[in-house]
Design an enzyme around this catalytic site. Structure first.
Site, mmCIF file in Angstrom:
data_model
loop_
_atom_site.group_PDB
_atom_site.id
_atom_site.type_symbol
_atom_site.label_atom_id
_atom_site.label_comp_id
_atom_site.label_asym_id
_atom_site.label_seq_id
_atom_site.Cartn_x
_atom_site.Cartn_y
_atom_site.Cartn_z
ATOM 1 N N GLU A 159 -0.360 -33.429 22.087
ATOM 2 C CA GLU A 159 -1.781 -33.134 21.933
ATOM 3 C C GLU A 159 -2.462 -34.328 21.279
ATOM 4 O O GLU A 159 -1.882 -34.997 20.432
ATOM 5 C CB GLU A 159 -1.955 -31.883 21.072
ATOM 6 C CG GLU A 159 -1.471 -30.654 21.803
ATOM 7 C CD GLU A 159 -1.666 -29.388 21.006
ATOM 8 O OE1 GLU A 159 -2.489 -29.385 20.078
ATOM 9 O OE2 GLU A 159 -0.993 -28.401 21.334
ATOM 10 N N CYS A 190 4.649 -26.687 19.624
ATOM 11 C CA CYS A 190 5.946 -26.956 20.263
ATOM 12 C C CYS A 190 7.110 -27.020 19.294
ATOM 13 O O CYS A 190 8.086 -26.297 19.458
ATOM 14 C CB CYS A 190 5.877 -28.261 21.046
ATOM 15 S SG CYS A 190 4.812 -28.121 22.467
HETATM 16 C C1 UDX Z 1 5.224 -32.451 20.589
HETATM 17 C C2 UDX Z 1 6.094 -33.469 21.336
HETATM 18 O O1 UDX Z 1 5.895 -34.775 20.775
HETATM 19 C C3 UDX Z 1 5.783 -33.457 22.814
HETATM 20 O O2 UDX Z 1 6.660 -34.334 23.515
HETATM 21 C C4 UDX Z 1 5.951 -32.040 23.337
HETATM 22 O O3 UDX Z 1 5.586 -31.963 24.701
HETATM 23 C C5 UDX Z 1 5.105 -31.063 22.531
HETATM 24 O O4 UDX Z 1 5.427 -31.183 21.144
HETATM 25 P P1 UDX Z 1 2.719 -32.289 19.719
HETATM 26 O O5 UDX Z 1 3.106 -30.943 19.178
HETATM 27 O O6 UDX Z 1 1.446 -32.413 20.462
HETATM 28 O O7 UDX Z 1 3.862 -32.843 20.685
HETATM 29 O O8 UDX Z 1 2.617 -33.279 18.468
HETATM 30 P P2 UDX Z 1 3.438 -34.491 17.826
HETATM 31 O O9 UDX Z 1 2.580 -35.701 17.835
HETATM 32 O O10 UDX Z 1 4.775 -34.618 18.412
HETATM 33 O O11 UDX Z 1 3.518 -34.007 16.304
HETATM 34 C C6 UDX Z 1 4.124 -32.771 15.947
HETATM 35 C C7 UDX Z 1 4.075 -32.564 14.457
HETATM 36 O O12 UDX Z 1 4.971 -33.451 13.790
HETATM 37 C C8 UDX Z 1 2.701 -32.795 13.800
HETATM 38 O O13 UDX Z 1 2.468 -31.781 12.852
HETATM 39 C C9 UDX Z 1 2.848 -34.151 13.141
HETATM 40 O O14 UDX Z 1 2.004 -34.279 12.016
HETATM 41 C C10 UDX Z 1 4.306 -34.126 12.734
HETATM 42 N N1 UDX Z 1 4.899 -35.460 12.597
HETATM 43 C C11 UDX Z 1 5.017 -36.272 13.682
HETATM 44 C C12 UDX Z 1 5.393 -35.882 11.366
HETATM 45 O O15 UDX Z 1 5.316 -35.165 10.367
HETATM 46 N N2 UDX Z 1 5.983 -37.115 11.276
HETATM 47 C C13 UDX Z 1 6.118 -37.943 12.349
HETATM 48 O O16 UDX Z 1 6.678 -39.052 12.175
HETATM 49 C C14 UDX Z 1 5.622 -37.516 13.595
#
Ligand code: UDX
Length: 423
Positions: free
Chosen positions: A147, A254
């Site tokens: 997203e 997700c």
């Molecule tokens: C995720 C997957 O990345 C994607 O491939 C799948 O299709 C759906 O789930 P999304 O949920 O949109 O995507 O967000 P993402 O950017 O992956 O972040 C998920 C969560 O992890 C967020 O709350 C973000 O803040 C957290 N996060 C991400 C961290 O805390 N640290 C990081 O280094 C990366």
């Protein structure tokens, strides 16, 4: 060149991005949802979610995008049906497949249509659907888009995973040819493996986040800086720097759901997936650790006014699903604090969920008179705030930077007592 018409069933986040991007690639797209109001507003060009670039694509390709509630119309126009319905977790932690089943039950068992599963489903779903409907071709094509960058992720994939079983190669070939112009590596495999690739990828990324969050917590004890640790680790090609940002836990539609679904899937098959239990527990505790960082400076939180900066589970989206702000707001109120919250786009989505919380229309307003603040979501605009002026406005300039987003020295120089995560 005549392009294959595409059917999309379920016009949520994944469905709408899939529909708009295939239309952008020149396909006629027939997108069906059961909610008439949603279909009507989409037909008027109104996009119900905050996703950069998506409204522009929907407007630009309006002539090729046909939104409808009528499944028969979609079946008449298309062979490939991309199923993009929700698979929320059930009380048992298994994925709820009732929406997938509702779609499948409406499909004719003919040799012309192929079901292309984009929804995240447990390994074994494809096999079960094929057992129920042996005449229907089935392809697993899991979605990996994030997203906030979903359009870009769709149009520039790292890889496209396409799973099919013997007899359905024609459908998998057709799906592969749709994605070939996008240039990502196409991984052809069997259905069960394709399903597992999706769950394992999300569970691995969540594991990376919980791992770095634990490293952050240890770093606090030993005086290391987790951002430096992550930088040094990430330069090792075998580790990679992505998803090593420590913070207040992962959220979204997700990771929480898929980690739990994989854990349950393993359990139901008789295997105890120990590592994932810890990944989940670390994530839950990580959201709550922030409270201790506030009390270190403020003592009891009873009657203290605490500002939450950012509410969405990550920036550039208004999605509140499993957002850390939900736990934080409730926990702070549990400690007797008053909570005031601001998010650039998610306030509407958050207002019904964050009970007992005041909402501000700007970060300045949220910080005015506050005893402490937590940066929950790393919206770029928070980097541009005049932090010295904010310190003046607050009753107690204490800031917990839940995403290690700001420069600690600059914030301290602006007059704050600054707490990051693991530094
Ligand atoms: C995720 C997957 O990345 C994607 O491939 C799948 O299709 C759906 O789930 P999304 O949920 O949109 O995507 O967000 P993402 O950017 O992956 O972040 C998920 C969560 O992890 C967020 O709350 C973000 O803040 C957290 N996060 C991400 C961290 O805390 N640290 C990081 O280094 C990366």
């Amino acid at each position: 060149m005549e392009r294959e018409p595409i059917g999309v069933v379920g016009v949520g986040w994944v469905g709408l991005v899939t529909a708009a991007c295939f239309a952008e690639l020149g396909h006629e797209v027939w997108a069906r949802d059961i909610v008439p109001e949603k279909v009507e507003s989409l037909a008027r060009g109104e996009v119900p979610i905050h996703e950069p670039g998506l409204p522009e694509l929907v407007t630009k390709n309006a002539e090729r995008l046909h939104f409808t509630t009528d499944m028969a119309a979609v079946l008449e126009q298309t062979e490939l049906l991309f199923v993009c319905v929700d698979t929320p977790p059930t009380y048992s932690g298994d994925a709820d497949l009732s929406r997938v089943r509702a779609v499948v039950e409406r499909l004719p068992e003919d040799a012309e249509h192929a079901l292309v599963m984009k929804s995240t489903v447990p390994s074994g779903t494809g096999a079960a659907i094929r057992r129920d409907m042996p005449g229907l071709a089935y392809v697993s094509c899991p979605e990996f888009l994030k997203e906030g960058s979903a359009v870009d992720d769709f149009l520039n994939p790292d890889r496209v995973v396409i799973g099919s079983d013997p007899g359905d190669e024609w459908a998998a070939d057709a799906v592969a040819s749709l994605y070939e112009p996008l240039g990502g590596e196409i991984v052809r495999t069997d259905v069960a493996s394709a399903e597992m690739i999706k769950l394992a990828s999300n569970a691995f990324l969540a594991t990376k986040i919980s791992f770095i969050n634990e490293i952050a917590n240890v770093s606090e004890e030993v005086g290391a800086d987790v951002t430096e640790v992550a930088r040094g680790m990430g330069l090792d090609d075998r580790i990679g720097g992505a998803f090593l940002k420590a913070g207040i836990g992962y959220g979204g539609s997700c990771f929480p759901k898929d980690v739990s679904a994989l854990k349950q899937l393993a359990g139901n098959s008789g295997y105890h997936f120990q590592l994932l239990n810890s990944v989940i527990e670390v994530n839950e505790l990580q959201k709550r650790r922030v409270i201790g960082k506030l009390t270190k400076h403020l003592g009891s939180l009873v009657g203290k006014r605490i500002a939450l900066l950012g509410l969405a589970f990550k920036p550039h989206t208004d999605d509140m699903r499993e957002a850390s702000s939900l736990v934080l707001s409730a926990r702070l109120q549990g400690e007797g604090a008053e909570v005031v919250a601001y998010d650039p786009v998610a306030t509407g989505a958050a207002s019904g969920l964050l009970t007992g919380t005041d909402f501000a229309t700007s970060a300045e307003e949220a910080l005015d008179g506050a005893d402490g603040a937590i940066l929950v979501t790393e919206w770029p605009e928070f980097a541009d705030l005049d932090w010295a002026a904010m310190a003046e406005k607050m009753r107690n300039p204490v800031l917990v930077d839940g995403r290690n987003f700001l420069d600690p020295e600059a914030i301290r120089a602006a007059g704050f007592r600054y707490e990051g995560i693991g530094r």
